[in-house]
Enzyme design. Sequence first.
Site, short mmCIF file in Angstrom:
data_model
loop_
_atom_site.label_atom_id
_atom_site.label_comp_id
_atom_site.label_asym_id
_atom_site.label_seq_id
_atom_site.Cartn_x
_atom_site.Cartn_y
_atom_site.Cartn_z
CE1 TYR A 9 -16.69 16.10 -12.19
CE2 TYR A 9 -16.07 15.27 -10.04
CZ TYR A 9 -16.48 15.04 -11.33
OH TYR A 9 -16.70 13.76 -11.76
NE ARG A 51 -3.17 -0.08 3.09
CZ ARG A 51 -2.62 -0.21 4.31
NH1 ARG A 51 -1.86 0.75 4.81
NH2 ARG A 51 -2.82 -1.30 5.02
CE LYS A 111 -12.75 13.79 -16.05
NZ LYS A 111 -13.05 14.76 -15.05
CG ASP A 133 -10.09 19.93 -10.05
OD1 ASP A 133 -9.39 19.73 -11.06
OD2 ASP A 133 -11.11 19.26 -9.79
C1 LIG Z 1 -13.72 14.46 -13.71
C2 LIG Z 1 -13.33 15.51 -12.76
C3 LIG Z 1 -12.99 15.20 -11.43
C4 LIG Z 1 -13.13 13.81 -10.88
O1 LIG Z 1 -12.32 12.86 -11.51
P1 LIG Z 1 -12.72 11.32 -11.48
O2 LIG Z 1 -11.47 10.64 -11.88
O3 LIG Z 1 -13.86 11.17 -12.45
O4 LIG Z 1 -13.15 11.00 -10.08
C5 LIG Z 1 -12.58 16.21 -10.60
N1 LIG Z 1 -12.50 17.48 -11.04
C6 LIG Z 1 -12.82 17.82 -12.30
C7 LIG Z 1 -12.69 19.24 -12.72
C8 LIG Z 1 -13.25 16.85 -13.19
O5 LIG Z 1 -13.60 17.20 -14.43
#
Ligand SMILES: *Cc1c(COP(=O)(O)O)cnc(C)c1O
Length: 386
Positions: A103, A50, A200, A175
């Site tokens: 988000y 882990r 993404k 973010d």
């Molecule tokens: C998709 C997204 C997330 C979350 O990511 P996941 O891998 O789907 O949990 C967080 N912040 C933004 C801006 C996103 O577009």
Amino acid sequence: MNDRTFLAHAAVNPSEHHGFINPAIYRGSTAAFPNVAALAGGKQPYRYGRWGNPTSTALCDALSALEGATGTLLCPSGLTACTTAILAVCGSGDHLLVPDNVYGPVRHFCDTAARRMDIETTYYDPRVGAAIAELFQPNTRAIFLESPGSGTFEIQDVPAIAAVAHQRDICVLMDNSWATPLFLKPLELDVDISIMAATKYIGGHSDVMLGTIACGPRAWEQVRDMHFQLGQFVGPDDVTLVLRGFRTLDVRLQRHQESALTMACWLEQRPEVSRVFYPPLPSHPDHALWRRDFRGASGLLSFVTRNSSSEAVAAMIDGLKLFTIGYSWGGFESLVLPVNPRSIRTATQWTETGHLIRLHIGLEDVDDLIADLEEGFSRFRDISGH
Ligand SMILES: *Cc1c(COP(=O)(O)O)cnc(C)c1O
């Protein structure tokens, strides 16, 4: 070194992998110790599954190089990266500031799980800038940023917010999934914790979910400890996919950017469209901030339809051949999604009257994408009657 060089060389250590360029996929729970002294000594680099392995170390080191971070942690999704970072810096009785366009699932976390832990959230206008100081309370512990917002594309004044936050010893989290550290480096703008949904653009192929938390020196120990306590772990196959995506991030983003700008300019000329939200457009309300802080733009944008019924919008979207209807973005393929910011905002009002449609511009030929949308607009006109 330039970023492109980091992408190709960061954490490439063939001598540690029997000469191979990439690390093996290390699967493992138990790591063996040669003797009791090694067990007690705490010096052995890998002590239990882990806590990491050479595969995860390669991705963490590569990301730290690109982000300019003290250290980077991996989470099973972008959402866990956001929630883990928030839990690392906020506790019972603390106050958290979150942008109104955040988000959605992060907002849900703040309104439910975090509230149950007595962490109080105030939502703020993402365009507030240094005036965010007026929202500070004696117990304000952290400010969360997301810039641009992933449906509505407001750009935040990151340095102004970080400056007033640090006068009060408030932690700044951001973010940065849209820009990635290629186009904006949060830690350079004095953010403490840079978060990404690597699901993404870093992954980039719609085949993996992973979140990253890159920390500056002030936040590193605290976040590492919470990540450890929550037992966050990502399997080596997923880590390998994301590390592969990391190596080609620059070439992919250049194409996403080029095509998205072409698409945004085309959309702006369409009679069916009233607004296009894409920060590189001079018509974007935060264009000047984007130019000041960002080195580029990725492939996600949105537009508002003019005088439209839901039926006209559905007919347009349903018949698209190259745009898939779906959540997420950052993969090689184009996506379309109707979004409705009106229902969830509390600190600001969404006043656009048309339908908001988000597009992810993938790696296809942009002329083909435009032709697909052009047919979509003709279905739209057939129903809306103009
Ligand atoms: C998709 C997204 C997330 C979350 O990511 P996941 O891998 O789907 O949990 C967080 N912040 C933004 C801006 C996103 O577009």
